[in-house]
Design a protein around this motif. Structure first.
Motif, PDB file in Angstrom:
ATOM      1  N   SER A  62       1.084  -1.320   0.045  1.00  0.00           N
ATOM      2  CA  SER A  62       0.062   0.042  -0.077  1.00  0.00           C
ATOM      3  C   SER A  62       0.890   1.196  -0.025  1.00  0.00           C
ATOM      4  O   SER A  62       0.454   2.099  -0.505  1.00  0.00           O
ATOM      5  N   GLN A  63       1.907   1.332   0.798  1.00  0.00           N
ATOM      6  CA  GLN A  63       2.655   2.295   0.794  1.00  0.00           C
ATOM      7  C   GLN A  63       3.653   2.816  -0.521  1.00  0.00           C
ATOM      8  O   GLN A  63       3.646   4.101  -0.845  1.00  0.00           O
ATOM      9  N   PHE A 182      11.525   0.363  -6.498  1.00  0.00           N
ATOM     10  CA  PHE A 182      10.427   1.210  -6.652  1.00  0.00           C
ATOM     11  C   PHE A 182      10.865   2.483  -5.998  1.00  0.00           C
ATOM     12  O   PHE A 182      11.408   2.483  -5.244  1.00  0.00           O
ATOM     13  N   GLY A 183      10.221   3.687  -6.624  1.00  0.00           N
ATOM     14  CA  GLY A 183      10.267   4.842  -6.080  1.00  0.00           C
ATOM     15  C   GLY A 183      11.569   5.665  -6.794  1.00  0.00           C
ATOM     16  O   GLY A 183      12.585   5.099  -7.295  1.00  0.00           O
ATOM     17  N   ASP A 184      11.748   6.972  -6.573  1.00  0.00           N
ATOM     18  CA  ASP A 184      12.555   7.779  -7.204  1.00  0.00           C
ATOM     19  C   ASP A 184      13.947   7.506  -6.357  1.00  0.00           C
ATOM     20  O   ASP A 184      14.863   7.668  -7.078  1.00  0.00           O
ATOM     21  N   GLN A 185      13.975   7.192  -5.079  1.00  0.00           N
ATOM     22  CA  GLN A 185      15.173   7.080  -4.377  1.00  0.00           C
ATOM     23  C   GLN A 185      15.575   5.517  -4.179  1.00  0.00           C
ATOM     24  O   GLN A 185      15.863   5.053  -3.215  1.00  0.00           O
ATOM     25  N   ASP A 187      13.262   3.281  -2.984  1.00  0.00           N
ATOM     26  CA  ASP A 187      12.473   3.215  -1.778  1.00  0.00           C
ATOM     27  C   ASP A 187      12.232   1.782  -1.486  1.00  0.00           C
ATOM     28  O   ASP A 187      12.005   1.467  -0.311  1.00  0.00           O
ATOM     29  N   ALA A 188      12.126   0.843  -2.439  1.00  0.00           N
ATOM     30  CA  ALA A 188      11.607  -0.241  -2.255  1.00  0.00           C
ATOM     31  C   ALA A 188      11.869  -1.302  -3.058  1.00  0.00           C
ATOM     32  O   ALA A 188      12.433  -0.887  -4.445  1.00  0.00           O
ATOM     33  N   LEU A 189      12.048  -2.626  -2.939  1.00  0.00           N
ATOM     34  CA  LEU A 189      12.439  -3.589  -3.849  1.00  0.00           C
ATOM     35  C   LEU A 189      11.540  -4.738  -3.699  1.00  0.00           C
ATOM     36  O   LEU A 189      11.160  -5.199  -2.643  1.00  0.00           O
ATOM     37  N   GLY A 190      10.949  -5.405  -4.894  1.00  0.00           N
ATOM     38  CA  GLY A 190       9.622  -6.186  -4.606  1.00  0.00           C
ATOM     39  C   GLY A 190       9.669  -6.929  -5.996  1.00  0.00           C
ATOM     40  O   GLY A 190      10.102  -6.438  -7.106  1.00  0.00           O
ATOM     41  N   ILE A 211       8.599  -8.300  -0.712  1.00  0.00           N
ATOM     42  CA  ILE A 211       8.630  -6.851  -0.803  1.00  0.00           C
ATOM     43  C   ILE A 211       9.139  -6.391   0.459  1.00  0.00           C
ATOM     44  O   ILE A 211       9.280  -6.945   1.583  1.00  0.00           O
ATOM     45  N   SER A 212      10.107  -5.442   0.260  1.00  0.00           N
ATOM     46  CA  SER A 212      10.896  -4.967   1.043  1.00  0.00           C
ATOM     47  C   SER A 212      11.142  -3.410   0.976  1.00  0.00           C
ATOM     48  O   SER A 212      10.960  -2.786  -0.204  1.00  0.00           O
ATOM     49  N   GLU A 213      11.463  -2.810   1.957  1.00  0.00           N
ATOM     50  CA  GLU A 213      11.765  -1.279   1.850  1.00  0.00           C
ATOM     51  C   GLU A 213      13.270  -0.810   2.228  1.00  0.00           C
ATOM     52  O   GLU A 213      13.749  -1.660   3.015  1.00  0.00           O
TER      53      GLU A 213
END
Length: 215
Positions: A62-63, A182-185, A187-190, A211-213
């Motif tokens: 969700s995040q 995922f994310g501009d920085q 931020d996540a790997l999934g 799913i990891s952050e």
């Protein structure tokens, strides 16, 4: 982009097929929640430990569901990053004595110089919330900075090791992860997990999601 929480809900009541929700989803719905019961994992209400890990995966999805894929061409070529999260696994044979589903924590270290990816998946529980001894090690990482995450995975690695089932003993896992940042920085790997579980002379398919952050 499909809603990641919707993709997670597709885990429910699908015991004998692996759903592929498309490259646009951070999570590939490949295993079963405890709410549906069935097989060696047991039925009834969702086990507390298993359900807690599943819920954590749903919260992470969700995040990051609106973040979109990281641009592979912007992935650094130096430095490192660490990720922590959840792995969900589903075994294809729900009629045997081996646990049917499992969840665990995962720690991943990415070194961008050389695209080295290592880590481990550990603290496993089965669908009844019973602990499973052992861990799966992460190795042989790859990062494709020229790929298109809309149509192909841009991050990959192997997950292998041995878990000890409480009923039949040792089960060997040889799994592959295919996913994206995922994310501009970053931020996540999934992404999705697929492979083989072997107990003695018997093999069966394994599907799952990770799913990891970034920490």
């Amino acid at each position: 982009m499909k809603k990641l929480r919707e993709a997670l809900r597709k885990f429910v009541c699908r015991q004998e097929e692996f759903l592929h929700s498309g490259r646009s989803s951070l999570l590939i719905a490949c295993c079963v929640t405890a709410a549906c019961g069935g097989g060696g994992g047991g039925g009834g209400a969702a086990p507390t430990q298993f359900d807690a890990l599943f819920n954590e995966a749903e919260e992470l999805a969700s995040q990051f569901e609106l973040a979109g894929f990281s641009d592979p061409s912007n992935i650094p070529t130096s430095g490192s990053a660490q990720f922590e999260g959840v792995v969900l696994l589903q075994l294809s044979d729900t009629t045997d004595r081996i646990f049917d589903r499992a969840a665990c924590r995962v720690n991943i270290d990415v070194t961008f110089d050389g695209s080295t990816i290592v880590g481990s998946a550990q603290s496993f529980v089965d669908g009844n919330g019973i602990g499973i001894a052992g861990q799966l090690d992460i190795s042989s990482g790859t990062i494709d900075r020229m790929g298109d995450p809309n149509v192909e995975a841009t991050v990959g690695f192997e997950m292998s090791g041995q878990l000890t089932d409480n009923l039949i003993g040792e089960v060997d896992f040889a799994l592959d992860f295919d996913g994206d940042f995922f994310g501009d920085q970053l931020d996540a790997l999934g992404g999705s997990i697929s492979g083989i579980a072997t107990a003695g002379s018997t093999e069966q398919l394994v599907g799952g999601a990770l799913i990891s952050e970034k920490r």
